[in-house]
Every structure is written in C-alpha cells, then in structure tokens.
Design a protein around this motif. Structure first.
Motif, PDB file in Angstrom:
ATOM      1  N   ALA A  77       0.791  -1.602   0.065  1.00 11.55           N
ATOM      2  CA  ALA A  77      -0.155  -0.038   0.039  1.00 11.55           C
ATOM      3  C   ALA A  77       1.068   1.310  -0.050  1.00 11.55           C
ATOM      4  CB  ALA A  77      -0.952  -0.102   1.104  1.00 11.55           C
ATOM      5  N   THR A 163     -11.078   0.327  -1.133  1.00 13.93           N
ATOM      6  CA  THR A 163      -9.968   1.237  -1.331  1.00 13.93           C
ATOM      7  C   THR A 163     -10.195   2.487  -1.802  1.00 13.93           C
ATOM      8  OG1 THR A 163      -9.416   0.091  -3.219  1.00 13.93           O
ATOM      9  CG2 THR A 163      -8.372  -0.709  -1.322  1.00 13.93           C
ATOM     10  N   LEU A 221      -2.981   1.711   3.468  1.00 17.15           N
ATOM     11  CA  LEU A 221      -3.390   2.646   2.567  1.00 17.15           C
ATOM     12  C   LEU A 221      -3.671   3.990   3.538  1.00 17.15           C
ATOM     13  CD1 LEU A 221      -4.176   3.658  -0.302  1.00 17.15           C
ATOM     14  CD2 LEU A 221      -6.370   2.401   0.130  1.00 17.15           C
TER      15      LEU A 221
END
Length: 279
Positions: A77, A163, A221
């Motif tokens: 990520a 995401t 992330l």
C-alpha cells in the motif's frame, strides 16, 4: 537479541496464548459429551492429536501473519501510493504540495486491491471446504469452482470499492446501506435455494487468508493517503468484502437460471411451459 531467539520467544508466547484461546472450546465439547449426552468421547486419542495439530497450526499461522502478511500488505500500500510511483520522479514534488487527493491517481491501488481480494478468496480454506460440501449436498447442481469464482469476484469488487472509499473519503455507511438494499431486492428474485448459501458466503470468505492481507492493505493505505486516519478510514474493507459476495452469488444463480430457461426453449423460440399453461 538474535533473530532466532526472538522468533523462539514469539512462538512460545503465541503458543501459550493459543492454548488459552482454544482450551475453552475443547472443555465445552468434553463437558457436553460427558455430562449432557453421558457418553464416552469417541476416538479420544485422535481428538487429542487433532487438538495438538490445531494449536500448533494456529501458533505458526499467527506468527507468520505478524512476520509476513501484515508487513507485506502495508508495504504494498505504501509503495503504490508513493507520489514518485504515481506521478513519476518529476511530478512527485508537485504532487506533494498539491491540495486534495484525486481518485484517478490511484488506479493501480484499486487494481491491486481487486487482484488481492480475488486471489486470497480463491485460496481461502473455509470457502474451499464449504464449496465442496455444497456440491456434495446439491448433487452437483452447484459447482464448487463456479461458487468459489462467484464469491471471489464479490470480494474483489468489495475490496476495490473499499480502497476507493479510503482514497476519496466517502462514507462507509452509505456503501453498506446501498449494498444491502441491492441484496434485499435480489433476495426477492433469486432462486430460493441459493439465498441461504449467498448469505453465508460473505462470512465464509472473510477468514484466515483474506482478513489479514485486506486489513493490512486498508491500514497501510489510510496511513499513506494525506488526511486519512488509520483508525477511522483504515477499517471497513472487511465489511464490504463480506457484503458483495452475497450479491455476486445470487447474481451467479440468477444468471444460471436464465441460461437454463433459454436452453429449455424450443428452436422456434417458444417456451414449452407456456404450452402447458394453455387450455
């Protein structure tokens, strides 16, 4: 401390914790067998050996998660959201000083999330076991491979959208509400036999392989995107990964029913069921 010594300490500590976690399950099973059913435990030696296998397997698995899967998800990520990767070496400095986050800049993140969601689900032991049992119970009407692919596609879509939600900062409850509205509508039209299986599919797939990597991806992330909080934005991927398999499994059954209906029609395009309904 040498790495080997540190690893041995981690293994022993995790082993003791695993024994404490699993022991109540074994205790409950034995108490019900002896005190409620009032029968001897069948194959006691094999059960004890299986218990040891479970404890040792969980010990190695949990240590492996901390050593490999969690760091791997976070590293991937971080690398995929690095401005130097997204914008190139020339545009990295300008991107760091720019205001806001553009969702179009993270297409590789969505692709990686979709790929990791699909591949981990296909390899999920719990899903493999359930799909084989479903094929056996249904007499081959529900194919193991088709069910696994349908669930994996749902997880892939859910993780990719999750995401994107982290990147854009969109509301998680909005995704959940819209998704369950779709599930409710599909439930009214999907074949009745597939509905319970579809509802269980989300819980089955979010298990030992999928959860660690997806969670690590979300946390990594959220830590890499400017303005995102790992606590507020990093979680929620598992909820979406559990939701979308219900949609795809019912869609898979609906598509199969549609194909079967078309195959049942005669070459002249007329459905024989319509002829039976005529006087």
């Amino acid at each position: 401390m040498p790495p080997a010594t540190s690893l041995a300490i981690d293994l022993v500590d995790t082993l003791w914790s695993t024994v404490l976690d699993v022991a109540p399950i074994l205790l409950i099973l034995v108490l019900f067998q002896v005190m409620v059913l009032r029968q001897k435990v069948p194959h006691l030696r094999r059960m004890i050996l299986g218990f040891l296998y479970v404890v040792l397997g969980l010990d190695l698995f949990l240590v492996g998660l901390e050593m490999a899967l969690f760091p791997l998800g976070e590293i991937m990520a971080t690398q995929l959201t690095d401005p130097a990767f997204i914008h190139g070496a020339e545009g990295a400095e300008a991107a760091r000083g720019a205001d806001g986050v553009r969702w179009r800049d993270y297409l590789w993140v969505y692709a990686f999330a979709a790929a990791i969601g699909f591949s981990t689900t296909i390899a999920e032991p719990a899903l493999i076991a359930v799909s084989l049992k479903v094929t056996e119970v249904s007499g081959g009407a529900v194919r193991s491979g088709g069910l696994r692919v349908a669930v994996a596609v749902g997880v892939s879509i859910g993780v990719a959208l999750g995401t994107m939600r982290i990147v854009t900062g969109w509301s998680l409850p909005l995704f959940i509400v819209i998704g369950y509205v779709v599930v409710i509508v599909q439930t009214a039209f999907a074949p009745r036999a597939i509905v319970p299986l579809a509802y269980d599919s989300g819980g089955v797939t979010t298990s030992t392989v999928t959860v660690p990597l997806v969670t690590a991806l979300g946390l990594g992330l959220a830590s890499s995107i400017p303005g995102r909080s790992p606590l507020l934005d990093g979680f929620g991927l598992i909820a979406l990964a559990s939701l979308f398999p219900m949609i795809t499994v019912m869609g898979y059954a609906q598509l199969g029913a549609l194909v079967a209906r078309r195959a049942a029609r005669r070459p002249d395009g007329r459905d024989p069921r319509q002829e039976r309904d005529q006087p």
